[in-house]
Design an enzyme around this catalytic site. Structure first.
Site, PDB file in Angstrom:
ATOM      1  N   SER A  19       0.872  -1.174   0.000  1.00  0.00           N
ATOM      2  CA  SER A  19       0.000   0.000   0.000  1.00  0.00           C
ATOM      3  C   SER A  19       0.909   1.223   0.000  1.00  0.00           C
ATOM      4  O   SER A  19       2.075   1.138   0.415  1.00  0.00           O
ATOM      5  CB  SER A  19      -0.931  -0.008   1.216  1.00  0.00           C
ATOM      6  OG  SER A  19      -0.211  -0.209   2.408  1.00  0.00           O
ATOM      7  N   GLU A  21       1.354   5.472   0.774  1.00  0.00           N
ATOM      8  CA  GLU A  21       0.831   6.643   1.490  1.00  0.00           C
ATOM      9  C   GLU A  21       1.295   7.926   0.808  1.00  0.00           C
ATOM     10  O   GLU A  21       2.465   8.069   0.456  1.00  0.00           O
ATOM     11  CB  GLU A  21       1.342   6.601   2.933  1.00  0.00           C
ATOM     12  CG  GLU A  21       0.879   7.778   3.770  1.00  0.00           C
ATOM     13  CD  GLU A  21       1.270   7.621   5.223  1.00  0.00           C
ATOM     14  OE1 GLU A  21       1.000   6.561   5.823  1.00  0.00           O
ATOM     15  OE2 GLU A  21       1.874   8.564   5.765  1.00  0.00           O
ATOM     16  N   ASP A 113      -0.917  14.143  15.329  1.00  0.00           N
ATOM     17  CA  ASP A 113       0.150  14.995  15.867  1.00  0.00           C
ATOM     18  C   ASP A 113      -0.429  16.368  16.147  1.00  0.00           C
ATOM     19  O   ASP A 113      -1.272  16.865  15.400  1.00  0.00           O
ATOM     20  CB  ASP A 113       1.288  15.112  14.837  1.00  0.00           C
ATOM     21  CG  ASP A 113       2.119  13.844  14.785  1.00  0.00           C
ATOM     22  OD1 ASP A 113       2.299  13.223  15.857  1.00  0.00           O
ATOM     23  OD2 ASP A 113       2.563  13.470  13.691  1.00  0.00           O
ATOM     24  N   PHE A 223      13.838  13.752  11.371  1.00  0.00           N
ATOM     25  CA  PHE A 223      12.438  13.391  11.599  1.00  0.00           C
ATOM     26  C   PHE A 223      12.356  12.140  12.474  1.00  0.00           C
ATOM     27  O   PHE A 223      11.527  12.048  13.385  1.00  0.00           O
ATOM     28  CB  PHE A 223      11.760  13.168  10.246  1.00  0.00           C
ATOM     29  CG  PHE A 223      10.289  12.923  10.345  1.00  0.00           C
ATOM     30  CD1 PHE A 223       9.449  13.908  10.854  1.00  0.00           C
ATOM     31  CD2 PHE A 223       9.737  11.715   9.947  1.00  0.00           C
ATOM     32  CE1 PHE A 223       8.075  13.685  10.965  1.00  0.00           C
ATOM     33  CE2 PHE A 223       8.371  11.484  10.056  1.00  0.00           C
ATOM     34  CZ  PHE A 223       7.540  12.471  10.560  1.00  0.00           C
ATOM     35  N   HIS A 273       3.740  -1.183   3.770  1.00  0.00           N
ATOM     36  CA  HIS A 273       3.128   0.124   3.524  1.00  0.00           C
ATOM     37  C   HIS A 273       4.271   1.111   3.292  1.00  0.00           C
ATOM     38  O   HIS A 273       5.148   1.257   4.146  1.00  0.00           O
ATOM     39  CB  HIS A 273       2.304   0.539   4.748  1.00  0.00           C
ATOM     40  CG  HIS A 273       1.613   1.857   4.599  1.00  0.00           C
ATOM     41  ND1 HIS A 273       0.436   2.030   3.892  1.00  0.00           N
ATOM     42  CD2 HIS A 273       1.927   3.089   5.083  1.00  0.00           C
ATOM     43  CE1 HIS A 273       0.055   3.293   3.953  1.00  0.00           C
ATOM     44  NE2 HIS A 273       0.945   3.960   4.658  1.00  0.00           N
TER      45      HIS A 273
HETATM   46  P1  FAD Z   1      -2.902   6.576  20.113  1.00  0.00           P
HETATM   47  O1  FAD Z   1      -3.063   5.196  19.613  1.00  0.00           O
HETATM   48  O2  FAD Z   1      -4.075   7.216  20.733  1.00  0.00           O
HETATM   49  O3  FAD Z   1      -1.708   6.634  21.126  1.00  0.00           O
HETATM   50  C1  FAD Z   1      -0.424   6.236  20.688  1.00  0.00           C
HETATM   51  C2  FAD Z   1       0.461   5.888  21.878  1.00  0.00           C
HETATM   52  O4  FAD Z   1       0.694   7.044  22.662  1.00  0.00           O
HETATM   53  C3  FAD Z   1      -0.152   4.876  22.780  1.00  0.00           C
HETATM   54  O5  FAD Z   1       0.188   3.594  22.341  1.00  0.00           O
HETATM   55  C4  FAD Z   1       0.433   5.220  24.120  1.00  0.00           C
HETATM   56  O6  FAD Z   1       1.613   4.492  24.287  1.00  0.00           O
HETATM   57  C5  FAD Z   1       0.785   6.672  24.015  1.00  0.00           C
HETATM   58  N1  FAD Z   1      -0.190   7.477  24.747  1.00  0.00           N
HETATM   59  C6  FAD Z   1      -1.168   8.201  24.208  1.00  0.00           C
HETATM   60  N2  FAD Z   1      -1.853   8.832  25.176  1.00  0.00           N
HETATM   61  C7  FAD Z   1      -1.263   8.478  26.318  1.00  0.00           C
HETATM   62  C8  FAD Z   1      -1.508   8.805  27.670  1.00  0.00           C
HETATM   63  N3  FAD Z   1      -2.497   9.625  28.025  1.00  0.00           N
HETATM   64  N4  FAD Z   1      -0.701   8.261  28.614  1.00  0.00           N
HETATM   65  C9  FAD Z   1       0.290   7.432  28.268  1.00  0.00           C
HETATM   66  N5  FAD Z   1       0.574   7.090  27.002  1.00  0.00           N
HETATM   67  C10 FAD Z   1      -0.196   7.603  26.049  1.00  0.00           C
HETATM   68  N6  FAD Z   1      -0.313  12.008  12.334  1.00  0.00           N
HETATM   69  C11 FAD Z   1      -1.081  12.969  11.752  1.00  0.00           C
HETATM   70  O7  FAD Z   1      -1.271  14.050  12.336  1.00  0.00           O
HETATM   71  N7  FAD Z   1      -1.665  12.747  10.532  1.00  0.00           N
HETATM   72  C12 FAD Z   1      -1.530  11.578   9.857  1.00  0.00           C
HETATM   73  O8  FAD Z   1      -2.058  11.417   8.765  1.00  0.00           O
HETATM   74  C13 FAD Z   1      -0.735  10.550  10.448  1.00  0.00           C
HETATM   75  N8  FAD Z   1      -0.587   9.335   9.839  1.00  0.00           N
HETATM   76  C14 FAD Z   1       0.127   8.340  10.479  1.00  0.00           C
HETATM   77  C15 FAD Z   1       0.200   7.078   9.879  1.00  0.00           C
HETATM   78  C16 FAD Z   1       0.917   6.052  10.501  1.00  0.00           C
HETATM   79  C17 FAD Z   1       0.972   4.701   9.844  1.00  0.00           C
HETATM   80  C18 FAD Z   1       1.584   6.299  11.736  1.00  0.00           C
HETATM   81  C19 FAD Z   1       2.376   5.209  12.400  1.00  0.00           C
HETATM   82  C20 FAD Z   1       1.490   7.540  12.342  1.00  0.00           C
HETATM   83  C21 FAD Z   1       0.762   8.574  11.733  1.00  0.00           C
HETATM   84  N9  FAD Z   1       0.627   9.828  12.317  1.00  0.00           N
HETATM   85  C22 FAD Z   1      -0.144  10.803  11.718  1.00  0.00           C
HETATM   86  C23 FAD Z   1       1.302  10.125  13.584  1.00  0.00           C
HETATM   87  C24 FAD Z   1       0.387   9.901  14.808  1.00  0.00           C
HETATM   88  O9  FAD Z   1      -0.718  10.752  14.746  1.00  0.00           O
HETATM   89  C25 FAD Z   1       1.225  10.183  16.053  1.00  0.00           C
HETATM   90  O10 FAD Z   1       2.183   9.188  16.227  1.00  0.00           O
HETATM   91  C26 FAD Z   1       0.419  10.437  17.306  1.00  0.00           C
HETATM   92  O11 FAD Z   1       1.307  11.018  18.253  1.00  0.00           O
HETATM   93  C27 FAD Z   1      -0.197   9.202  17.918  1.00  0.00           C
HETATM   94  O12 FAD Z   1      -1.265   8.764  17.181  1.00  0.00           O
HETATM   95  P2  FAD Z   1      -1.911   7.306  17.458  1.00  0.00           P
HETATM   96  O13 FAD Z   1      -3.084   7.163  16.595  1.00  0.00           O
HETATM   97  O14 FAD Z   1      -0.874   6.273  17.427  1.00  0.00           O
HETATM   98  O15 FAD Z   1      -2.389   7.541  18.975  1.00  0.00           O
END
Ligand code: FAD
Length: 310
Positions: A19, A21, A113, A223, A273
């Site tokens: 896939s 991105e 983020d 990064f 991916h």
């Molecule tokens: P979550 O699954 O909610 O949390 C991720 C981790 O953070 C958890 O596993 C936990 O260990 C830790 N955590 C979170 N909250 C807490 C808490 N309160 N206490 C303790 N630990 C905590 N970002 C963008 O803005 N736009 C995008 O399009 C984008 N695409 C991405 C695609 C991929 C494949 C990946 C891997 C990342 C992408 N990101 C993107 C980055 C992502 O948004 C960041 O890594 C963000 O900081 C965490 O998102 P998540 O969905 O993993 O969060």
């Protein structure tokens, strides 16, 4: 095992799925670059292509336009990245409704983020989904979407330990996620160990390695440190001295990327991916090394697509 033996084995025996991105373009020139890349990569038959959502939800409109154009003008299956950062539940649900109307049925559901980008402090919106697990539940309550989430072979930088990190992944899966794409990582031992931890925690969805082709080693290293991705010494040494030699850097990057994916195939990974950065050449070369060819199997489609794009 030698790389050439790996390559032969990968090309003969294994069904590889990829896939791609992309990120939404900011101007006409970037839009042209993106579409040239989509046209070049599409004939490789990706399972889906995804479009990112800018930090702090900053690209809501552009992401939607790009995903909609993919829906209308190609046969590719799009996945829209969606984050819950800086938005209320109502605002996120409105975005979801727009995607539903555009025919989108697959989301990459993320916490997101913060506006300041990777490494800045995250403050959840009091009226919003608090994390990706809540967002997954919200999406599933709306419709039976396909949902992919993020996973972190080297732990998320905010995570105190692997147990907390994998617990969050489990919550996302329990709420309906059926695939995880990993943060990029250059150490395949780390990938493998991570997947073992995930399986031990009772999580059985596909964990798809996220592969970052190295277009520019210096900027990727910067990064990576913000994302918590370790740059191994052997990798730095490969690029040492090439700072002002982009041509050779690109050749080395193709070799390094191919080596990584072929080794992962050997370790049992079949799905990849690619973080394309909207550039096709390196990704195309690495996919070629994986044995992927254009739709008709002889490369003609890919050649004509690239000729049209040129
Ligand atoms: P979550 O699954 O909610 O949390 C991720 C981790 O953070 C958890 O596993 C936990 O260990 C830790 N955590 C979170 N909250 C807490 C808490 N309160 N206490 C303790 N630990 C905590 N970002 C963008 O803005 N736009 C995008 O399009 C984008 N695409 C991405 C695609 C991929 C494949 C990946 C891997 C990342 C992408 N990101 C993107 C980055 C992502 O948004 C960041 O890594 C963000 O900081 C965490 O998102 P998540 O969905 O993993 O969060």
């Amino acid at each position: 095992m030698s790389v050439s033996r790996l390559s032969r084995r990968a090309m003969r025996d294994v069904d590889i799925n990829v896939s791609f991105e992309f990120f939404p373009p900011k101007n006409d020139k970037m839009e042209q670059t993106l579409w040239n890349s989509i046209e070049r990569l599409a004939p490789l038959g990706p399972s889906f292509v995804s479009v990112t959502y800018g930090a702090g939800g900053s690209t809501r409109q552009r992401t939607h336009e790009t995903v909609s154009r993919i829906c209308k003008e190609t046969d590719l299956l799009p996945a829209a990245h969606l984050t819950c950062v800086d938005a209320s539940r109502e605002e996120v649900d409105e975005v979801v409704r727009e995607y539903w109307q555009a025919g989108v049925r697959h989301f990459v559901a993320l916490r997101g983020d913060p506006k300041g980008g990777v490494g800045t402090r995250y403050v959840p919106n009091p009226d919003g989904y608090q994390n990706a697990a809540e967002l997954v539940a919200g999406l599933k309550a709306f419709a039976d979407f396909e949902i992919t989430v993020a996973a972190y072979p080297e732990r998320h930088p905010e995570s105190p330990d692997f147990a907390t990190d994998i617990d969050m992944l489990k919550r996302k899966v329990d709420n309906g996620a059926t695939r995880a794409i990993t943060q990029f990582c250059f150490d395949n031992d780390v990938f493998e160990a991570y997947v073992e931890r995930v399986r031990k925690a009772g999580i059985y969805i596909p964990i798809v390695p996220g592969i970052a082709p190295i277009h520019n080693f210096k900027s990727l290293s910067g990064f990576a440190s913000k994302c918590g991705t370790h740059i191994p010494d052997w990798l730095s040494k490969r690029f040492q001295g090439l700072e002002n030699d982009p041509g050779t850097e690109e050749l080395v990057a193709a070799a390094v990327g191919s080596e990584q994916v072929l080794d992962l195939v050997e370790r049992g990974f079949n799905d990849f991916h690619f973080y394309t950065m909207n550039r096709a050449d390196l990704v195309y070369a690495i996919c070629h090394m994986l044995g992927l060819r254009a739709d008709d199997g002889n490369g003609d489609d890919a050649e004509s697509a690239s000729a049209e794009a040129a």
